[in-house]
Each structure stands twice: as structure tokens, then as C-alpha cells.
Design a protein around this motif. Structure first.
Motif, short mmCIF file in Angstrom:
data_model
loop_
_atom_site.label_atom_id
_atom_site.label_comp_id
_atom_site.label_asym_id
_atom_site.label_seq_id
_atom_site.Cartn_x
_atom_site.Cartn_y
_atom_site.Cartn_z
N SER A 97 -71.46 -40.19 1.02
CA SER A 97 -71.47 -38.93 0.09
C SER A 97 -72.41 -37.97 0.61
CB SER A 97 -72.15 -39.66 -1.26
OG SER A 97 -73.42 -39.72 -0.82
N LYS A 98 -73.45 -38.18 1.35
CA LYS A 98 -74.06 -37.04 1.90
C LYS A 98 -73.11 -35.90 2.85
CE LYS A 98 -78.23 -35.43 2.17
NZ LYS A 98 -78.95 -34.75 1.14
N LEU A 99 -72.25 -36.78 3.43
CA LEU A 99 -71.34 -35.74 4.27
C LEU A 99 -70.52 -34.92 3.30
CD1 LEU A 99 -70.09 -38.30 6.97
CD2 LEU A 99 -71.77 -36.70 7.25
N MET A 100 -70.08 -35.77 2.31
CA MET A 100 -69.13 -34.54 1.42
C MET A 100 -69.82 -33.63 0.60
SD MET A 100 -66.30 -34.87 0.63
CE MET A 100 -65.03 -33.96 -0.54
N VAL A 101 -71.16 -33.65 0.40
CA VAL A 101 -72.00 -32.50 -0.17
C VAL A 101 -72.20 -31.52 0.88
CG1 VAL A 101 -74.09 -31.97 -1.21
CG2 VAL A 101 -73.08 -34.13 -1.78
N ASN A 102 -72.46 -31.98 2.12
CA ASN A 102 -72.60 -31.15 3.07
C ASN A 102 -71.40 -30.24 3.46
OD1 ASN A 102 -75.40 -31.58 3.54
ND2 ASN A 102 -75.15 -33.29 5.13
N TYR A 103 -70.30 -30.94 3.61
CA TYR A 103 -68.93 -30.38 3.75
C TYR A 103 -68.54 -29.25 2.83
CZ TYR A 103 -63.86 -29.88 4.22
OH TYR A 103 -62.58 -29.36 4.39
N THR A 104 -68.85 -29.64 1.53
CA THR A 104 -68.73 -28.85 0.34
C THR A 104 -69.42 -27.53 0.39
OG1 THR A 104 -68.11 -30.57 -1.06
CG2 THR A 104 -68.62 -28.57 -2.25
N LYS A 105 -70.77 -27.63 1.02
CA LYS A 105 -71.67 -26.53 1.02
C LYS A 105 -71.13 -25.68 2.01
CE LYS A 105 -75.68 -29.04 0.14
NZ LYS A 105 -77.20 -29.42 0.50
N SER A 106 -70.66 -26.22 3.28
CA SER A 106 -70.21 -25.49 4.47
C SER A 106 -69.20 -24.56 3.90
CB SER A 106 -69.93 -26.34 5.58
OG SER A 106 -68.98 -27.12 5.24
N ILE A 107 -68.21 -25.32 3.32
CA ILE A 107 -66.83 -24.56 2.73
C ILE A 107 -67.34 -23.23 1.86
CG2 ILE A 107 -64.85 -24.85 1.25
CD1 ILE A 107 -64.38 -25.85 3.91
N LEU A 108 -68.35 -23.69 0.85
CA LEU A 108 -68.51 -22.58 0.12
C LEU A 108 -69.30 -21.45 0.94
CD1 LEU A 108 -70.04 -24.69 -2.90
CD2 LEU A 108 -67.90 -23.17 -3.11
N GLU A 109 -70.14 -21.71 1.77
CA GLU A 109 -70.76 -20.69 2.39
C GLU A 109 -69.73 -19.80 3.21
OE1 GLU A 109 -73.43 -22.73 5.18
OE2 GLU A 109 -75.12 -23.23 3.52
N ARG A 110 -68.70 -20.50 3.80
CA ARG A 110 -67.68 -19.76 4.58
C ARG A 110 -66.68 -18.83 3.59
NH1 ARG A 110 -65.01 -24.61 7.43
NH2 ARG A 110 -66.88 -25.97 7.77
N VAL A 111 -66.55 -19.23 2.41
CA VAL A 111 -65.56 -18.28 1.41
C VAL A 111 -66.58 -17.60 0.63
CG1 VAL A 111 -63.85 -20.16 1.54
CG2 VAL A 111 -65.44 -20.29 -0.13
N SER A 112 -67.84 -17.50 0.81
CA SER A 112 -68.84 -16.62 0.11
C SER A 112 -68.57 -15.24 0.23
CB SER A 112 -70.36 -16.90 0.40
OG SER A 112 -70.47 -16.53 1.69
N PHE A 113 -67.70 -14.66 0.93
CA PHE A 113 -67.50 -13.22 1.03
C PHE A 113 -66.46 -12.91 0.02
CE2 PHE A 113 -63.87 -15.51 3.21
CZ PHE A 113 -62.97 -14.80 2.86
N ASP A 114 -65.62 -14.03 -0.50
CA ASP A 114 -64.81 -13.53 -1.80
C ASP A 114 -65.28 -14.48 -2.95
OD1 ASP A 114 -62.65 -13.00 -3.50
OD2 ASP A 114 -61.32 -13.95 -2.07
N PRO A 115 -65.68 -13.57 -3.97
CA PRO A 115 -66.23 -14.19 -5.21
C PRO A 115 -65.10 -15.07 -5.87
CG PRO A 115 -67.22 -11.99 -5.14
CD PRO A 115 -66.06 -12.18 -4.10
N VAL A 116 -63.94 -14.87 -5.99
CA VAL A 116 -63.00 -15.37 -6.67
C VAL A 116 -62.74 -16.80 -5.97
CG1 VAL A 116 -60.58 -15.34 -7.30
CG2 VAL A 116 -61.88 -13.29 -7.39
N LEU A 117 -62.74 -16.81 -4.44
CA LEU A 117 -62.38 -18.00 -3.84
C LEU A 117 -63.59 -18.85 -3.82
CD1 LEU A 117 -60.34 -19.17 -1.75
CD2 LEU A 117 -61.38 -17.86 -0.06
#
Length: 65
Positions: free
Chosen positions: A2-22
Motif C-alpha cells: 500500500s505504501k508503494l501505491m500511495v507513493n506511485y499516486t503522488k508521483s503521478i500527481l506531481e507529473r501532471v501538476s502542470f495541468d489542473p484539469v488533468l
């Protein structure tokens, strides 16, 4: 695992933070898949991460706080 899933989710969100809709779309997906205790960690991270990014703060409506 589960810790891996949370970290994975955070990394995805950081990568798409350039676009608020995404960013909002990915946050919604994460909220559907993570467990309740994982969501707590994600919510804390979200408010920390968006402290200097007001355009992403509007996604907080999906957090149901």
C-alpha cells in the motif's frame, strides 16, 4: 504494497501538476482506488503540495472534507 501505491499516486500527481484539469482527474481516480488510511496520507500530501499552487487547490472539492 500500500505504501508503494500511495507513493506511485503522488508521483503521478506531481507529473501532471502542470495541468489542473488533468491533476483533478488523476486525483479523482486515486480517491476511488486507495484505502481509507492511504487517503489520509494523500490528503496531507495534497495540502502540502498545493500550498504554493492555488490553481491546483480547487481540486480539494473532490476530497469531501
Amino acid at each position: 504494497m500500500s505504501k508503494l501505491m500511495v507513493n506511485y499516486t503522488k508521483s503521478i500527481l506531481e507529473r501532471v501538476s502542470f495541468d489542473p484539469v488533468l491533476f483533478c482527474k488523476e486525483l479523482e481516480k486515486a480517491l476511488k482506488t486507495l484505502l481509507p488510511y492511504e487517503l489520509e496520507e494523500l490528503v496531507d500530501w495534497f495540502f502540502n503540495f498545493t500550498k504554493e499552487k492555488p490553481e491546483l487547490r480547487k481540486c480539494a472539492v473532490y476530497l469531501n472534507l
